[in-house]
Design a protein around this motif. Sequence first.
Motif, PDB file in Angstrom:
ATOM      1  N   ILE A  71       6.582 -17.846  25.992  1.00 54.42           N
ATOM      2  CA  ILE A  71       5.491 -17.264  25.210  1.00 54.42           C
ATOM      3  C   ILE A  71       4.632 -16.394  26.122  1.00 54.42           C
ATOM      4  O   ILE A  71       4.202 -16.830  27.188  1.00 54.42           O
ATOM      5  CB  ILE A  71       4.654 -18.343  24.506  1.00 54.42           C
ATOM      6  N   VAL A  72       4.412 -15.152  25.690  1.00 50.02           N
ATOM      7  CA  VAL A  72       3.694 -14.199  26.540  1.00 50.02           C
ATOM      8  C   VAL A  72       2.376 -13.724  25.940  1.00 50.02           C
ATOM      9  O   VAL A  72       1.526 -13.194  26.654  1.00 50.02           O
ATOM     10  CB  VAL A  72       4.579 -12.968  26.856  1.00 50.02           C
ATOM     11  N   TYR A  73       2.198 -13.914  24.636  1.00 56.13           N
ATOM     12  CA  TYR A  73       1.004 -13.387  23.990  1.00 56.13           C
ATOM     13  C   TYR A  73       0.738 -14.152  22.707  1.00 56.13           C
ATOM     14  O   TYR A  73       1.675 -14.557  22.012  1.00 56.13           O
ATOM     15  CB  TYR A  73       1.216 -11.902  23.658  1.00 56.13           C
ATOM     16  N   CYS A  74      -0.530 -14.377  22.413  1.00 49.79           N
ATOM     17  CA  CYS A  74      -0.898 -14.919  21.118  1.00 49.79           C
ATOM     18  C   CYS A  74      -2.277 -14.404  20.737  1.00 49.79           C
ATOM     19  O   CYS A  74      -3.081 -14.033  21.597  1.00 49.79           O
ATOM     20  CB  CYS A  74      -0.829 -16.444  21.082  1.00 49.79           C
ATOM     21  N   GLU A  75      -2.509 -14.376  19.435  1.00 51.05           N
ATOM     22  CA  GLU A  75      -3.745 -13.804  18.930  1.00 51.05           C
ATOM     23  C   GLU A  75      -4.144 -14.499  17.636  1.00 51.05           C
ATOM     24  O   GLU A  75      -3.299 -14.834  16.815  1.00 51.05           O
ATOM     25  CB  GLU A  75      -3.545 -12.305  18.676  1.00 51.05           C
ATOM     26  N   VAL A  76      -5.449 -14.714  17.496  1.00 47.57           N
ATOM     27  CA  VAL A  76      -6.007 -15.196  16.243  1.00 47.57           C
ATOM     28  C   VAL A  76      -6.907 -14.087  15.712  1.00 47.57           C
ATOM     29  O   VAL A  76      -7.775 -13.582  16.421  1.00 47.57           O
ATOM     30  CB  VAL A  76      -6.822 -16.495  16.436  1.00 47.57           C
ATOM     31  N   ILE A  77      -6.675 -13.711  14.460  1.00 55.45           N
ATOM     32  CA  ILE A  77      -7.515 -12.731  13.787  1.00 55.45           C
ATOM     33  C   ILE A  77      -8.163 -13.442  12.610  1.00 55.45           C
ATOM     34  O   ILE A  77      -7.466 -13.933  11.722  1.00 55.45           O
ATOM     35  CB  ILE A  77      -6.700 -11.512  13.297  1.00 55.45           C
ATOM     36  N   THR A  78      -9.474 -13.538  12.628  1.00 58.05           N
ATOM     37  CA  THR A  78     -10.181 -14.240  11.557  1.00 58.05           C
ATOM     38  C   THR A  78     -10.344 -13.320  10.360  1.00 58.05           C
ATOM     39  O   THR A  78     -10.235 -12.094  10.474  1.00 58.05           O
ATOM     40  CB  THR A  78     -11.562 -14.716  12.032  1.00 58.05           C
ATOM     41  N   ASN A  79     -10.650 -13.922   9.207  1.00 58.13           N
ATOM     42  CA  ASN A  79     -10.837 -13.107   8.012  1.00 58.13           C
ATOM     43  C   ASN A  79     -12.117 -12.274   8.090  1.00 58.13           C
ATOM     44  O   ASN A  79     -12.303 -11.344   7.317  1.00 58.13           O
ATOM     45  CB  ASN A  79     -10.802 -13.953   6.733  1.00 58.13           C
ATOM     46  N   GLN A 107      -9.952 -27.101   2.101  1.00 56.97           N
ATOM     47  CA  GLN A 107      -9.826 -26.102   1.041  1.00 56.97           C
ATOM     48  C   GLN A 107      -8.566 -25.278   1.330  1.00 56.97           C
ATOM     49  O   GLN A 107      -8.649 -24.185   1.884  1.00 56.97           O
ATOM     50  CB  GLN A 107     -11.057 -25.199   0.994  1.00 56.97           C
ATOM     51  N   PRO A 108      -7.399 -25.806   0.974  1.00 56.07           N
ATOM     52  CA  PRO A 108      -6.136 -25.181   1.368  1.00 56.07           C
ATOM     53  C   PRO A 108      -5.931 -23.771   0.837  1.00 56.07           C
ATOM     54  O   PRO A 108      -5.069 -23.057   1.336  1.00 56.07           O
ATOM     55  CB  PRO A 108      -5.065 -26.109   0.823  1.00 56.07           C
ATOM     56  N   ASP A 109      -6.720 -23.345  -0.121  1.00 56.76           N
ATOM     57  CA  ASP A 109      -6.562 -21.983  -0.626  1.00 56.76           C
ATOM     58  C   ASP A 109      -7.539 -21.006   0.043  1.00 56.76           C
ATOM     59  O   ASP A 109      -7.550 -19.828  -0.274  1.00 56.76           O
ATOM     60  CB  ASP A 109      -6.739 -21.961  -2.145  1.00 56.76           C
ATOM     61  N   TYR A 110      -8.342 -21.506   0.997  1.00 59.07           N
ATOM     62  CA  TYR A 110      -9.310 -20.650   1.683  1.00 59.07           C
ATOM     63  C   TYR A 110      -8.708 -20.156   2.999  1.00 59.07           C
ATOM     64  O   TYR A 110      -8.549 -20.919   3.946  1.00 59.07           O
ATOM     65  CB  TYR A 110     -10.620 -21.404   1.937  1.00 59.07           C
ATOM     66  N   LEU A 111      -8.373 -18.870   3.060  1.00 59.55           N
ATOM     67  CA  LEU A 111      -7.753 -18.268   4.241  1.00 59.55           C
ATOM     68  C   LEU A 111      -8.807 -18.003   5.313  1.00 59.55           C
ATOM     69  O   LEU A 111      -9.786 -17.297   5.079  1.00 59.55           O
ATOM     70  CB  LEU A 111      -7.055 -16.957   3.857  1.00 59.55           C
ATOM     71  N   LEU A 112      -8.582 -18.581   6.490  1.00 64.18           N
ATOM     72  CA  LEU A 112      -9.509 -18.384   7.609  1.00 64.18           C
ATOM     73  C   LEU A 112      -9.080 -17.229   8.511  1.00 64.18           C
ATOM     74  O   LEU A 112      -9.908 -16.613   9.171  1.00 64.18           O
ATOM     75  CB  LEU A 112      -9.597 -19.664   8.452  1.00 64.18           C
ATOM     76  N   GLY A 113      -7.797 -16.980   8.601  1.00 65.86           N
ATOM     77  CA  GLY A 113      -7.303 -15.921   9.468  1.00 65.86           C
ATOM     78  C   GLY A 113      -5.806 -16.053   9.682  1.00 65.86           C
ATOM     79  O   GLY A 113      -5.106 -16.725   8.920  1.00 65.86           O
ATOM     80  N   TYR A 114      -5.366 -15.413  10.744  1.00 66.98           N
ATOM     81  CA  TYR A 114      -3.934 -15.378  11.058  1.00 66.98           C
ATOM     82  C   TYR A 114      -3.703 -15.716  12.522  1.00 66.98           C
ATOM     83  O   TYR A 114      -4.504 -15.362  13.388  1.00 66.98           O
ATOM     84  CB  TYR A 114      -3.353 -13.992  10.790  1.00 66.98           C
ATOM     85  N   LEU A 115      -2.606 -16.377  12.783  1.00 67.50           N
ATOM     86  CA  LEU A 115      -2.163 -16.657  14.147  1.00 67.50           C
ATOM     87  C   LEU A 115      -0.866 -15.905  14.376  1.00 67.50           C
ATOM     88  O   LEU A 115       0.064 -16.003  13.575  1.00 67.50           O
ATOM     89  CB  LEU A 115      -1.934 -18.159  14.354  1.00 67.50           C
ATOM     90  N   GLU A 116      -0.813 -15.150  15.474  1.00 71.58           N
ATOM     91  CA  GLU A 116       0.414 -14.453  15.853  1.00 71.58           C
ATOM     92  C   GLU A 116       0.794 -14.903  17.258  1.00 71.58           C
ATOM     93  O   GLU A 116      -0.040 -14.902  18.167  1.00 71.58           O
ATOM     94  CB  GLU A 116       0.199 -12.941  15.845  1.00 71.58           C
ATOM     95  N   ILE A 117       2.054 -15.291  17.412  1.00 71.08           N
ATOM     96  CA  ILE A 117       2.565 -15.732  18.713  1.00 71.08           C
ATOM     97  C   ILE A 117       3.779 -14.877  19.052  1.00 71.08           C
ATOM     98  O   ILE A 117       4.671 -14.715  18.228  1.00 71.08           O
ATOM     99  CB  ILE A 117       2.974 -17.218  18.681  1.00 71.08           C
ATOM    100  N   ASP A 118       3.777 -14.329  20.273  1.00 70.35           N
ATOM    101  CA  ASP A 118       4.894 -13.504  20.738  1.00 70.35           C
ATOM    102  C   ASP A 118       5.599 -14.192  21.900  1.00 70.35           C
ATOM    103  O   ASP A 118       4.950 -14.670  22.829  1.00 70.35           O
ATOM    104  CB  ASP A 118       4.411 -12.131  21.219  1.00 70.35           C
ATOM    105  N   ALA A 119       6.910 -14.209  21.834  1.00 72.92           N
ATOM    106  CA  ALA A 119       7.730 -14.721  22.931  1.00 72.92           C
ATOM    107  C   ALA A 119       8.596 -13.583  23.447  1.00 72.92           C
ATOM    108  O   ALA A 119       8.982 -12.680  22.701  1.00 72.92           O
ATOM    109  CB  ALA A 119       8.607 -15.878  22.461  1.00 72.92           C
ATOM    110  N   THR A 120       8.892 -13.636  24.705  1.00 73.06           N
ATOM    111  CA  THR A 120       9.731 -12.601  25.304  1.00 73.06           C
ATOM    112  C   THR A 120      11.205 -12.924  25.095  1.00 73.06           C
ATOM    113  O   THR A 120      11.594 -14.088  25.022  1.00 73.06           O
ATOM    114  CB  THR A 120       9.427 -12.455  26.808  1.00 73.06           C
ATOM    115  N   LYS A 121      12.004 -11.875  25.007  1.00 70.97           N
ATOM    116  CA  LYS A 121      13.455 -12.034  24.925  1.00 70.97           C
ATOM    117  C   LYS A 121      14.075 -12.084  26.319  1.00 70.97           C
ATOM    118  O   LYS A 121      15.280 -12.255  26.452  1.00 70.97           O
ATOM    119  CB  LYS A 121      14.070 -10.866  24.158  1.00 70.97           C
ATOM    120  N   GLN A 122      13.252 -11.949  27.336  1.00 72.33           N
ATOM    121  CA  GLN A 122      13.737 -11.855  28.712  1.00 72.33           C
ATOM    122  C   GLN A 122      14.565 -13.073  29.128  1.00 72.33           C
ATOM    123  O   GLN A 122      15.600 -12.928  29.771  1.00 72.33           O
ATOM    124  CB  GLN A 122      12.548 -11.666  29.660  1.00 72.33           C
TER     125      GLN A 122
END
Length: 182
Positions: A71-79, A107-122
């Motif tokens: 894993i080389v990168y991750c990001e959280v983007i809030t709403n 509140q399972p229908d309340y979106l807080l944001g997104y999580l993105e995780i990147d892994a290298t193919k190296q």
Amino acid sequence: MLVIILCSSLITAILTALQLYRDYRNELTAIQERLQQVGSSVSAGLSEDVWVLNTRGIKDQLNGIVNLPDIVYCEVITNSGRSYRAGIEEAEHKRITFSTELFHRFQPDYLLGYLEIDATKQAARHYIIDKLVWVLLSEGIKIFVFSFIILLIVSRMITRHLNRLAGYAESVRLQQLDTPLT
């Protein structure tokens, strides 16, 4: 003899290429599965930190994620548009990306944001290159050993007798046609 070596080499190259392609796809699938596992295991904690605006907790979890293998990168983007990042983002063709939505626990229908995780193919590429070198060396040695054995067998079983026949044919004279081959 050369035809045997060429045919064996061609068949080995084709089968090796197919095997390596399959192994590479399997490695990429395994990385994708690891990303999904990481995403599902940290999403609840990250959702909680995003909900209470715990910036330090979000950064700590992202740094922990980036310290995992591949894993080389991750990001959280809030709403609300805030973004928290860890690691170094790679070019799109060099990475595998996993994204998931972060929801409030109660509140399972309340979106807080997104999580993105990147892994290298190296790592997958290094594994395939190491395997390619090993397969080429082992198959090359095997082809040449078997070719040498075939050459030895042909020499001992066929060529030796042909040389004796040729020697006899050269020594035969019209006056000595009744001389037996020994």
